[in-house]
Design a protein around this motif. Structure first.
Motif, PDB file in Angstrom:
ATOM      1  N   ARG A   2       0.867  -1.186   0.000  1.00  0.00           N
ATOM      2  CA  ARG A   2       0.000   0.000   0.000  1.00  0.00           C
ATOM      3  C   ARG A   2       0.899   1.231   0.000  1.00  0.00           C
ATOM      4  NH1 ARG A   2      -2.723  -3.991  -0.794  1.00  0.00           N
ATOM      5  NH2 ARG A   2      -4.432  -4.643   0.496  1.00  0.00           N
ATOM      6  N   ALA A   4       1.108   5.754  -0.131  1.00  0.00           N
ATOM      7  CA  ALA A   4       0.481   7.077  -0.035  1.00  0.00           C
ATOM      8  C   ALA A   4       1.573   8.118  -0.225  1.00  0.00           C
ATOM      9  CB  ALA A   4      -0.193   7.267   1.317  1.00  0.00           C
ATOM     10  N   THR A  49      -3.231  -2.070   4.718  1.00  0.00           N
ATOM     11  CA  THR A  49      -3.979  -0.823   4.757  1.00  0.00           C
ATOM     12  C   THR A  49      -3.986  -0.248   6.170  1.00  0.00           C
ATOM     13  OG1 THR A  49      -5.362  -1.561   2.924  1.00  0.00           O
ATOM     14  CG2 THR A  49      -6.224   0.234   4.278  1.00  0.00           C
ATOM     15  N   GLY A  50      -4.154  -1.084   7.157  1.00  0.00           N
ATOM     16  CA  GLY A  50      -4.142  -0.630   8.549  1.00  0.00           C
ATOM     17  C   GLY A  50      -2.807  -0.026   8.937  1.00  0.00           C
ATOM     18  N   HIS A  53      -2.526   3.345   7.254  1.00  0.00           N
ATOM     19  CA  HIS A  53      -3.383   4.306   7.959  1.00  0.00           C
ATOM     20  C   HIS A  53      -2.715   4.792   9.242  1.00  0.00           C
ATOM     21  CE1 HIS A  53      -6.904   5.332  10.605  1.00  0.00           C
ATOM     22  NE2 HIS A  53      -7.118   6.107   9.554  1.00  0.00           N
ATOM     23  N   VAL A  56       0.339   7.055   8.411  1.00  0.00           N
ATOM     24  CA  VAL A  56      -0.075   8.372   7.918  1.00  0.00           C
ATOM     25  C   VAL A  56      -0.653   9.201   9.055  1.00  0.00           C
ATOM     26  CG1 VAL A  56      -1.699   9.580   6.392  1.00  0.00           C
ATOM     27  CG2 VAL A  56      -0.350   7.664   5.523  1.00  0.00           C
ATOM     28  N   ASP A  57      -1.439   8.599   9.931  1.00  0.00           N
ATOM     29  CA  ASP A  57      -1.971   9.325  11.092  1.00  0.00           C
ATOM     30  C   ASP A  57      -0.841   9.900  11.939  1.00  0.00           C
ATOM     31  OD1 ASP A  57      -4.654   9.019  10.550  1.00  0.00           O
ATOM     32  OD2 ASP A  57      -5.009   7.503  12.091  1.00  0.00           O
TER      33      ASP A  57
END
Length: 78
Positions: A2, A4, A49-50, A53, A56-57
């Motif tokens: 994944r 970003a 994905t987790g 996430h 990124v948080d």
């Protein structure tokens, strides 16, 4: 995998460099941070994905603090 890419602008190249320098030490092996003019650009790759996430948080929180501190530094310079 994944991925970003987070791109934020900060008014000028000097501010972007200062913010990138402040957040880069917190990068994991799956992250890279660079500047592009007045922007800070960070790429993140994680297996899940987790995980993406969560990373990124955490990054956004660190970025926000660095930007706030940079704003304070700038306001004290003027």
């Amino acid at each position: 995998m994944r991925r970003a890419e987070i791109r934020t602008t900060h008014g000028d190249a000097e501010t972007a460099e200062r913010i990138a320098a402040a957040i880069s030490p917190d990068n994991t092996d799956e992250m890279s941070t660079r500047t592009d003019g007045d922007a800070v650009v960070t790429a993140v790759e994680r297996e899940t994905t987790g995980g993406l996430h969560a990373t990124v948080d955490d990054y956004v929180v660190n970025l926000r603090v660095a930007a706030q501190l940079s704003d304070r530094l700038t306001s004290h310079d003027t």
